[in-house]
Design a protein around this motif. Structure first.
Motif, PDB file in Angstrom:
ATOM      1  N   PHE A 193       5.493  46.063  85.925  1.00  0.00           N
ATOM      2  CA  PHE A 193       4.780  46.986  86.801  1.00  0.00           C
ATOM      3  C   PHE A 193       3.935  48.036  86.091  1.00  0.00           C
ATOM      4  CE2 PHE A 193       7.924  45.278  89.734  1.00  0.00           C
ATOM      5  CZ  PHE A 193       7.075  44.909  90.758  1.00  0.00           C
ATOM      6  N   SER A 194       4.158  48.266  84.819  1.00  0.00           N
ATOM      7  CA  SER A 194       3.402  49.320  84.131  1.00  0.00           C
ATOM      8  C   SER A 194       1.897  49.060  84.164  1.00  0.00           C
ATOM      9  CB  SER A 194       3.887  49.464  82.692  1.00  0.00           C
ATOM     10  OG  SER A 194       3.609  48.280  81.963  1.00  0.00           O
ATOM     11  N   GLU A 195       1.506  47.818  84.143  1.00  0.00           N
ATOM     12  CA  GLU A 195       0.091  47.474  84.123  1.00  0.00           C
ATOM     13  C   GLU A 195      -0.601  47.760  85.456  1.00  0.00           C
ATOM     14  OE1 GLU A 195       0.730  43.450  83.099  1.00  0.00           O
ATOM     15  OE2 GLU A 195       0.975  43.869  80.969  1.00  0.00           O
ATOM     16  N   LEU A 196       0.173  47.865  86.534  1.00  0.00           N
ATOM     17  CA  LEU A 196      -0.421  48.103  87.850  1.00  0.00           C
ATOM     18  C   LEU A 196      -1.161  49.435  87.927  1.00  0.00           C
ATOM     19  CD1 LEU A 196       2.201  46.874  90.439  1.00  0.00           C
ATOM     20  CD2 LEU A 196      -0.091  46.008  90.097  1.00  0.00           C
ATOM     21  N   TYR A 197      -0.754  50.395  87.129  1.00  0.00           N
ATOM     22  CA  TYR A 197      -1.327  51.729  87.224  1.00  0.00           C
ATOM     23  C   TYR A 197      -2.706  51.838  86.578  1.00  0.00           C
ATOM     24  CZ  TYR A 197       3.379  52.819  88.733  1.00  0.00           C
ATOM     25  OH  TYR A 197       4.563  52.830  89.416  1.00  0.00           O
ATOM     26  N   SER A 198      -3.107  50.837  85.840  1.00  0.00           N
ATOM     27  CA  SER A 198      -4.409  50.911  85.167  1.00  0.00           C
ATOM     28  C   SER A 198      -5.404  49.873  85.680  1.00  0.00           C
ATOM     29  CB  SER A 198      -4.210  50.725  83.656  1.00  0.00           C
ATOM     30  OG  SER A 198      -3.612  49.474  83.389  1.00  0.00           O
ATOM     31  N   ILE A 232       7.036  51.699  93.365  1.00  0.00           N
ATOM     32  CA  ILE A 232       6.581  50.623  94.231  1.00  0.00           C
ATOM     33  C   ILE A 232       7.786  50.097  95.000  1.00  0.00           C
ATOM     34  CG2 ILE A 232       5.641  48.286  94.241  1.00  0.00           C
ATOM     35  CD1 ILE A 232       4.224  49.093  91.592  1.00  0.00           C
ATOM     36  N   GLU A 272       9.864  47.103  83.508  1.00  0.00           N
ATOM     37  CA  GLU A 272       8.858  48.132  83.201  1.00  0.00           C
ATOM     38  C   GLU A 272       7.535  47.462  82.847  1.00  0.00           C
ATOM     39  OE1 GLU A 272       9.152  51.483  83.280  1.00  0.00           O
ATOM     40  OE2 GLU A 272      11.258  51.478  83.866  1.00  0.00           O
ATOM     41  N   HIS A 330       7.912  64.647  91.749  1.00  0.00           N
ATOM     42  CA  HIS A 330       6.876  63.641  91.544  1.00  0.00           C
ATOM     43  C   HIS A 330       7.544  62.309  91.255  1.00  0.00           C
ATOM     44  CE1 HIS A 330       3.091  61.835  90.371  1.00  0.00           C
ATOM     45  NE2 HIS A 330       3.708  61.349  89.316  1.00  0.00           N
ATOM     46  N   ARG A 372       6.331  58.062  90.908  1.00  0.00           N
ATOM     47  CA  ARG A 372       5.407  56.941  91.050  1.00  0.00           C
ATOM     48  C   ARG A 372       6.242  55.689  91.086  1.00  0.00           C
ATOM     49  NH1 ARG A 372       0.351  57.281  86.991  1.00  0.00           N
ATOM     50  NH2 ARG A 372       0.715  55.059  86.963  1.00  0.00           N
ATOM     51  N   GLN A 407      -6.238  45.710  92.689  1.00  0.00           N
ATOM     52  CA  GLN A 407      -4.841  46.099  92.868  1.00  0.00           C
ATOM     53  C   GLN A 407      -4.060  45.144  93.769  1.00  0.00           C
ATOM     54  OE1 GLN A 407      -4.716  50.232  94.005  1.00  0.00           O
ATOM     55  NE2 GLN A 407      -4.468  50.858  91.882  1.00  0.00           N
ATOM     56  N   ASP A 432      -9.213  49.567  91.473  1.00  0.00           N
ATOM     57  CA  ASP A 432      -8.824  49.486  92.889  1.00  0.00           C
ATOM     58  C   ASP A 432      -9.084  48.118  93.502  1.00  0.00           C
ATOM     59  OD1 ASP A 432      -7.929  52.046  92.794  1.00  0.00           O
ATOM     60  OD2 ASP A 432      -9.669  52.925  93.802  1.00  0.00           O
TER      61      ASP A 432
END
Length: 156
Positions: free
Chosen positions: A68-73, A18, A65, A14, A16, A79, A76
């Motif tokens: 990009f960490s904020e992109l996951y929350s 970009i 970190e 796995h 995740r 984004q 859609d």
């Protein structure tokens, strides 16, 4: 990317992440407003991070970190614009990185990566068998030091 394996594998299968690819000519001719204000020469990134055709690999830092960490929350619908904003933030951060002061990470050739994948596959196919590093090195025709370093390293 010539030195990378055709695919990436991770212990838990796995990942995740970009990928950011820049068309340097387009960005140079049509820089986003925030980058235009900084006077950053987008071609200087290529010179700094890909000098002599080599690949510069830097261990992730808290600043990256955070970017990009904020992109996951993000919802859609936000984004794409959020991603554009974060890429600009990343470029601003990278413009401050002193490549000479960063510890360069090792990268491995595609054949080395493929050999290590074969060794990994062999090891997990029969967990009762315990070959030594020297035995694996002879069997797969790879130097023991290279085998150790490559096996421990994250692949690309």
């Amino acid at each position: 990317m010539d030195n990378c394996a055709p695919e990436m594998t991770f212990p838990l299968r796995h990942y995740r992440g970009i990928t950011v690819a820049l068309n340097l000519t387009f960005v140079s001719e049509h820089p986003p407003e925030i980058l235009a204000e900084t006077g950053i020469d987008i071609y200087s990134f290529k010179e700094r991070f890909c000098a002599d055709g080599s690949c510069f690999i830097m261990r992730a830092k808290n600043e990256i970190e955070h970017i990009f960490s904020e992109l996951y929350s993000v919802p859609d619908r936000l984004q794409r614009p959020y991603f554009k904003l974060k890429v600009q933030e990343l470029l601003l951060f990278l413009s401050m990185v002193d490549v000479a002061e960063e510890k360069q990470r090792e990268y491995y050739t595609s054949p080395q990566v493929e050999i290590v994948k074969q060794i990994h596959k062999r090891l997990i196919s029969n967990l009762q068998e315990r070959p030594t590093i020297e035995e694996l090195s002879k069997e797969f025709l790879i130097n023991t030091a290279t085998l150790k370093k490559t096996f421990k390293a994250p692949m690309c």
